[in-house]
Design an enzyme around this catalytic site. Structure first.
Site, PDB file in Angstrom:
ATOM      1  N   GLY A  42     -31.357 -26.508 -16.405  1.00 52.45           N
ATOM      2  CA  GLY A  42     -31.922 -26.456 -17.716  1.00 52.45           C
ATOM      3  C   GLY A  42     -30.958 -27.182 -18.927  1.00 52.45           C
ATOM      4  CG  ASP A 101     -35.686 -14.393 -21.160  1.00 52.28           C
ATOM      5  OD1 ASP A 101     -36.425 -14.155 -22.062  1.00 52.28           O
ATOM      6  OD2 ASP A 101     -36.242 -14.167 -20.147  1.00 52.28           O
ATOM      7  CB  VAL A 151     -40.705 -22.540 -24.035  1.00 46.58           C
ATOM      8  CG1 VAL A 151     -41.476 -21.878 -25.205  1.00 46.58           C
ATOM      9  CG2 VAL A 151     -39.627 -21.824 -23.866  1.00 46.58           C
ATOM     10  NE  ARG A 163     -35.439 -28.223 -13.906  1.00 46.49           N
ATOM     11  CZ  ARG A 163     -35.030 -27.000 -14.053  1.00 46.49           C
ATOM     12  NH1 ARG A 163     -34.808 -26.625 -15.057  1.00 46.49           N
ATOM     13  NH2 ARG A 163     -35.273 -26.143 -13.005  1.00 46.49           N
TER      14      ARG A 163
HETATM   15  P1  IMP Z   1     -31.576 -14.593 -18.745  1.00 44.51           P
HETATM   16  O1  IMP Z   1     -31.111 -14.842 -20.219  1.00 44.51           O
HETATM   17  O2  IMP Z   1     -30.484 -14.079 -17.914  1.00 44.51           O
HETATM   18  O3  IMP Z   1     -32.629 -13.656 -18.586  1.00 44.51           O
HETATM   19  O4  IMP Z   1     -32.067 -16.019 -17.959  1.00 44.51           O
HETATM   20  C1  IMP Z   1     -31.994 -17.105 -18.563  1.00 44.51           C
HETATM   21  C2  IMP Z   1     -32.659 -18.085 -17.973  1.00 44.51           C
HETATM   22  O5  IMP Z   1     -34.239 -17.769 -17.420  1.00 44.51           O
HETATM   23  C3  IMP Z   1     -32.661 -19.188 -18.436  1.00 44.51           C
HETATM   24  O6  IMP Z   1     -31.645 -19.977 -18.366  1.00 44.51           O
HETATM   25  C4  IMP Z   1     -33.854 -19.957 -18.013  1.00 44.51           C
HETATM   26  O7  IMP Z   1     -33.454 -20.782 -16.709  1.00 44.51           O
HETATM   27  C5  IMP Z   1     -34.782 -18.970 -17.592  1.00 44.51           C
HETATM   28  N1  IMP Z   1     -35.920 -18.703 -18.427  1.00 44.51           N
HETATM   29  C6  IMP Z   1     -35.941 -17.886 -19.680  1.00 44.51           C
HETATM   30  N2  IMP Z   1     -36.927 -18.025 -20.376  1.00 44.51           N
HETATM   31  C7  IMP Z   1     -37.520 -19.043 -20.018  1.00 44.51           C
HETATM   32  C8  IMP Z   1     -38.736 -19.849 -20.409  1.00 44.51           C
HETATM   33  O8  IMP Z   1     -39.581 -19.319 -21.464  1.00 44.51           O
HETATM   34  N3  IMP Z   1     -39.043 -21.158 -19.901  1.00 44.51           N
HETATM   35  C9  IMP Z   1     -38.244 -21.564 -18.841  1.00 44.51           C
HETATM   36  N4  IMP Z   1     -37.295 -20.755 -18.222  1.00 44.51           N
HETATM   37  C10 IMP Z   1     -36.822 -19.632 -18.898  1.00 44.51           C
HETATM   38 MG    MG Z   2     -30.965 -21.973 -17.412  1.00 45.09          MG
END
Ligand code: IMP
Ligand code: MG
Length: 172
Positions: A42, A101, A151, A163
């Site tokens: 990403g 997130d 998103v 992507r």
């Molecule tokens: P976290 O902060 O460990 O929960 O994970 C974050 C990862 O979840 C990010 O690097 C994204 O790959 C994925 N992610 C979280 N929210 C979204 C979204 O709204 N769209 C697409 N991928 C997301």
């Molecule tokens: Mg990611």
């Protein structure tokens, strides 16, 4: 079933914000250099655009991680799918991520990078969903704070699609 994507942040707005972030990072690291670590997949679009706008010397490395955490525990550990090629010891590191997130992935990743002896460690994320935070992660450079919506675009996927969209959109 095809989804509909609604533009949330236009290409112009994303580019304008990345210009500002590049300028700020260049000022903050003036006289030094910066080692960017892209979190695959990403972070790749964002890191390339950001790196082009940084005026101090830049080196880059790539890492792929996945989180084992679930919604009820913050003790999830991360799995390293692809590790860095270069050591981070003694380097001024900025981790470049698409979105923060829950913060779980970055919380654990930062633990690993600190242990490996990075001289300094900062986080730059294109998007931040603060409402969803479970782990205490400070985002030093934020592109945009967004509400709790799923998103895509600018590196972010839905089932590996979208992507390559040059803007950030919501999946409807
Ligand atoms: P976290 O902060 O460990 O929960 O994970 C974050 C990862 O979840 C990010 O690097 C994204 O790959 C994925 N992610 C979280 N929210 C979204 C979204 O709204 N769209 C697409 N991928 C997301
Ligand atoms: Mg990611």
């Amino acid at each position: 079933m095809a989804e509909t994507i609604k533009v949330l942040i236009s290409e112009e707005d994303v580019n304008a914000r990345i210009n500002e972030l590049g300028k700020k990072i260049s000022e903050d690291y003036a006289g030094g250099q910066v080692h960017l670590i892209c979190i695959l997949k990403g972070g790749v679009f964002f890191m390339c655009e950001l790196a082009k706008r940084i005026t101090v010397p830049v080196s880059m490395d790539f890492m792929s991680v996945s989180s084992y955490g679930n919604g009820t525990t913050s003790s999830g550990v991360i799995k390293i799918n692809k590790d860095l090629d270069e050591p981070v010891e003694g380097k001024d590191v900025i981790v470049v991520e698409d979105i923060v997130d829950s913060g779980r992935t970055l919380y654990h990743l930062f633990g690993i990078l600190k242990e490996r002896g990075a001289k300094s460690l900062k986080l730059c994320a294109l998007l931040d969903k603060p409402e969803r935070r479970v782990c205490d992660v400070k985002v030093d450079y934020i592109g945009f704070e967004i509400p709790d919506e799923f998103v895509v675009g600018y590196g972010l996927d839905y089932a590996q699609k979208y992507r390559n969209l040059p803007y950030v959109g919501c999946v409807k």
